[in-house]
Motif scaffolding. Sequence first.
Motif, PDB file in Angstrom:
ATOM      1  N   GLU A 262      78.712  80.998  10.712  1.00 18.33           N
ATOM      2  CA  GLU A 262      78.200  82.364  10.542  1.00 18.33           C
ATOM      3  C   GLU A 262      76.777  82.480  11.063  1.00 18.33           C
ATOM      4  OE1 GLU A 262      78.650  83.374   6.404  1.00 18.33           O
ATOM      5  OE2 GLU A 262      80.491  84.492   6.833  1.00 18.33           O
TER       6      GLU A 262
ATOM      7  N   ARG B 174      75.532  84.786  14.169  1.00 13.31           N
ATOM      8  CA  ARG B 174      74.474  85.775  13.951  1.00 13.31           C
ATOM      9  C   ARG B 174      73.324  85.574  14.953  1.00 13.31           C
ATOM     10  NH1 ARG B 174      74.635  85.362   8.970  1.00 13.31           N
ATOM     11  NH2 ARG B 174      73.238  83.612   8.704  1.00 13.31           N
TER      12      ARG B 174
ATOM     13  N   ASN C 101      82.726  89.910  15.436  1.00  9.68           N
ATOM     14  CA  ASN C 101      83.999  89.716  14.738  1.00  9.68           C
ATOM     15  C   ASN C 101      85.197  89.786  15.677  1.00  9.68           C
ATOM     16  OD1 ASN C 101      82.767  89.464  12.203  1.00  9.68           O
ATOM     17  ND2 ASN C 101      82.564  91.670  12.068  1.00  9.68           N
TER      18      ASN C 101
END
Length: 100
Positions: A58, A62, A70
């Motif tokens: 994650e 990011r 996504n």
Amino acid sequence: MSRLDSETKRKLREMGVASLVDTIEAQDDALTLGVVFEERIKIAVDDAHATFTHSKVEGLVRRAGLRYPNADLRRVDMIEQRGLDRGVIAQLGTCQFLTR
């Protein structure tokens, strides 16, 4: 398995394995009744590692600043007007092009 005392938890958190503490604490004694200590630790480490890996991925996604973080090949809109070839999309999904 008896619950960890506060000093043991503090030491584990200080060592950077807070997720291991959390998974040990989350183990259901009723479900793990009769499971040997080594197996319970293995389960806790596996769960903590999965949490660690998920958090790491994650963070990487990011920081990558992806336009569609996504996005998923399984959800590509294959309408005919786009001219996408299902076979090519499936091959790209295997990532074999990286080894070539």
